[in-house]
Design an enzyme around this catalytic site. Structure first.
Site, PDB file in Angstrom:
ATOM      1  N   ARG A 133       4.536   7.740  -2.327  1.00 34.92           N
ATOM      2  CA  ARG A 133       3.108   8.032  -2.436  1.00 34.92           C
ATOM      3  C   ARG A 133       2.934   9.543  -2.359  1.00 34.92           C
ATOM      4  NH1 ARG A 133      -1.579   8.209   0.999  1.00 34.92           N
ATOM      5  NH2 ARG A 133      -3.309   7.064   0.104  1.00 34.92           N
TER       6      ARG A 133
ATOM      7  N   SER B 109      -3.488  -3.405  -3.526  1.00 32.68           N
ATOM      8  CA  SER B 109      -4.100  -3.265  -2.199  1.00 32.68           C
ATOM      9  C   SER B 109      -5.372  -4.094  -2.097  1.00 32.68           C
ATOM     10  CB  SER B 109      -4.484  -1.800  -1.935  1.00 32.68           C
ATOM     11  OG  SER B 109      -3.359  -0.981  -1.889  1.00 32.68           O
TER      12      SER B 109
ATOM     13  N   LYS C 287      -5.134   8.468   6.699  1.00 31.00           N
ATOM     14  CA  LYS C 287      -6.126   8.484   5.620  1.00 31.00           C
ATOM     15  C   LYS C 287      -5.734   7.495   4.522  1.00 31.00           C
ATOM     16  CE  LYS C 287      -5.935  12.946   4.958  1.00 31.00           C
ATOM     17  NZ  LYS C 287      -6.145  14.203   4.218  1.00 31.00           N
TER      18      LYS C 287
END
Lengths: 207, 207
Positions: free
Chosen positions: B39, B108, B137
């Site tokens: 990511r 997700s 976050k």
């Protein structure tokens, strides 16, 4: 069908000060923009995708090809007409392989070595610059000037468009370098008279 | 070959405080990480591509699949084992179409409606969360808690991994919800004892 590179608009929503990108692009095309590049740097992929979908429909309905800046995934997702990559994007040869042979692939260059690399590794056209200083944070390279643009153009056989700080006051000088088109951001989008801005540049190009 | 979702590491260079991502991932895999997601949010495409190439070689040499977060272009460019998309990324069905049927596609979700959508539109697994508050976050959704994770898991027939604030102190509780794996960032990368952190979570999972 050959691509008309003469007036190539690169978008920047940051300088639109809240004005609609869609409306601005519509006006720009009416004013003579022949090729459109969607450039988005601070937006999630979902929003980029939806903006690209919208602009593709608009541009294609006016027979203007849509090129996506940097993001091959967005170009593939909306079946854009092409992709433009720079020195900080996916390697050119990787982009060409994934994009397929039929889409337009552009490559940003600032010197003849990069131009030769681009021509050899799958670019259909080169975006050479920045010609002049630019307020658009276009990239971090110093202005290379019209003479280098001319040298780049003469060093390759694929089309070259000049980019970076081009305005109505210097467009004629840039044209004399022999390039195939003018690529602009603020000279068209930087003030609300978008259609007029585009038409003025187009007239200089045609003169 | 069935995917082992038991300990799913999502990377975040921001919490490594300058430590090497490559070295950290290597240690994490030694400690028991079974699936890796790269990511990257603030990096140019060229750097993302090179980091992904490096991690792919590392992960695959340890028989750990590499999943790319958000960026389908990077996943295609490095021939990653899969892609993970969230609600702000490319639409799931678009991602599936471009990724092909054989790559792993994750999605997700925070509720059963999103889970049903994911199962129907091409997801191979769901990342459900955030379970607990998270400092990463991870996204802007409020923590949904273990009960909702359990409900999501029971509502679909594809694998579900839980994500968000999972640590050694709550991992056992999360496992009881019936999920197929624990997805973590800081619980493994947040302190320098990366291998030990991973091994500890793996032992809780196996207990």
């Amino acid at each position: 069908m050959p691509v008309d590179y003469s007036l190539y608009l690169v978008t920047d929503r940051g300088i639109l000060k809240g004005r609609s990108l869609f409306a601005a692009v519509e006006e720009a095309i009416r004013g003579g923009v022949s090729l459109l590049q969607l450039r988005e740097k601070n937006v999630c992929s979902r929003d980029f995708y939806h903006i690209a979908l919208e602009l593709k429909e608009l541009a294609n309905s006016c027979n203007v090809p849509l090129i996506i800046n940097d993001r091959l995934d967005i170009a593939l997702a909306v079946d854009a007409d092409g992709l433009h990559v720079g020195q900080e994007d996916l390697p050119l040869e990787v982009a060409r392989k994934l994009l397929g042979p039929d889409k337009i692939l552009g490559y940003s260059v600032s010197n003849t070595a990069e131009a030769a690399y681009g021509e050899k590794n799958g670019a259909d056209y080169l975006g050479a610059g920045p010609v002049y200083p630019t307020g658009s944070k276009l990239d971090t390279v110093d202005p290379i000037g019209v003479e280098v643009i001319k040298t780049i153009k003469e060093s390759v056989s694929i089309p070259v468009v000049a980019i970076g700080g081009i305005s109505r006051s210097n467009a004629a000088e840039v044209k004399k370098s022999g390039v195939d088109g003018l690529s602009v951001i603020s000279a068209i989008l930087g003030s609300p008279q978008v259609e007029e801005n585009a038409r003025c540049l187009k007239n200089i190009w045609r003169a």
